[in-house]
Design an enzyme around this catalytic site. Structure first.
Site, PDB file in Angstrom:
ATOM      1  N   ASP A 137     -93.944  -5.253 -36.180  1.00  6.52           N
ATOM      2  CA  ASP A 137     -94.610  -6.508 -35.903  1.00  6.52           C
ATOM      3  C   ASP A 137     -96.011  -6.195 -35.927  1.00  6.52           C
ATOM      4  OD1 ASP A 137     -95.233  -9.359 -35.794  1.00  6.52           O
ATOM      5  OD2 ASP A 137     -95.646  -8.835 -33.674  1.00  6.52           O
ATOM      6  N   ASP A 192     -99.208  -8.829 -34.984  1.00  5.24           N
ATOM      7  CA  ASP A 192    -100.080  -9.432 -33.947  1.00  5.24           C
ATOM      8  C   ASP A 192     -99.199  -9.508 -32.701  1.00  5.24           C
ATOM      9  OD1 ASP A 192    -102.116 -11.624 -35.413  1.00  5.24           O
ATOM     10  OD2 ASP A 192    -100.398 -11.097 -36.684  1.00  5.24           O
ATOM     11  N   ASP A 251     -92.817  -8.054 -30.262  1.00  6.12           N
ATOM     12  CA  ASP A 251     -93.257  -8.799 -28.984  1.00  6.12           C
ATOM     13  C   ASP A 251     -92.618  -9.990 -28.964  1.00  6.12           C
ATOM     14  OD1 ASP A 251     -95.020  -9.945 -31.079  1.00  6.12           O
ATOM     15  OD2 ASP A 251     -96.167 -10.587 -29.277  1.00  6.12           O
TER      16      ASP A 251
END
Length: 234
Positions: free
Chosen positions: A21, A23, A184
């Site tokens: 991922d 961001d 995240d």
């Protein structure tokens, strides 16, 4: 379900490729996202929000970020007319701010170099629009690590739908069980579980303000370089 930091299996996971991922996993992009949100709010005659508040709005793409910022700033549900007015303003502001203050997290550069040395193909899988993703990866100096970039508008679906992850698996001709997702947030965990991919989560990301230790993941790691220590190339 992993709890605590850097949960470690007895035998490292054997994988053939890795998805990561953007961001909150590769880079801290909150400063630019928040700057654009507050510029948008000011242009619309609304009060700016605290950066830490905006942090909790990140994770489901720019339209959802804009909707959440507007709802918080106005204290009411956001009409379709207001969204139609605000979204182009945000996109213009973010195009100007994108990459100015964003930085890669500690351990990311070393982690990406280690994954490359392990000869594991890499894909960046993000809900961010492609027109923002490509220049940001270049600005951060990490675009060359990725053989695939699956952005939020590459397909009709985006995380937590598994479509992007399955698309990346097909691109590398690997089975989902052999493709690790590192993220995240709940979006990443749910997408990976739906796709049938193993999934690690970092401790430092956004996850819409929730604790990643509550997520159904295979490992929780403090950095990308720590994630590399839990895997072997199959």
């Amino acid at each position: 379900m992993a709890t605590g930091t850097a949960a470690r299996p007895a035998i490292p996971w054997r994988v053939k490729a890795v998805m990561i991922d953007l961001d909150g996993t590769l880079a801290d992009t909150i400063p630019d996202l928040a700057a654009a949100a507050n510029r948008m709010l000011r242009e619309l005659g609304l009060a700016a929000l605290e950066v830490e508040k905006i942090r909790t709005f990140v994770g489901k793409g720019i339209p959802k970020l804009v909707e959440r910022a507007l709802a918080d700033a106005t204290g009411r549900n956001v009409s379709a007319d207001l969204m139609a007015k605000a979204l182009p303003v945000y996109e213009r502001c973010y195009a100007e701010d994108n990459g100015k203050q964003s930085v890669v997290y500690p351990g990311v550069g070393e982690g990406l170099r280690t994954l490359r040395e392990m000869q594991l193909p890499l894909a960046c899988v993000t809900n961010k629009s492609g027109r923002f993703t490509t220049p940001l990866l270049a600005q951060l100096g990490i675009s060359g690590f990725f053989q695939q970039v699956i952005a939020g508008d590459t397909l009709p679906q985006k995380k937590p739908d598994p479509a992007q992850l399955l698309h990346a698996c097909r691109g590398f001709s690997v089975a989902p069980r052999e493709m690790l997702m590192i993220g995240d947030s709940l979006n990443d965990a749910q997408a990976a579980r739906a796709a049938g991919c193993p999934v690690f989560c970092v401790t430092y990301g956004y996850n819409e303000g929730q604790d990643v230790r509550e997520l159904d993941v295979d490992a929780i790691v403090p950095s990308l370089i720590e994630a590399t220590r839990l895997i072997q190339k199959a």
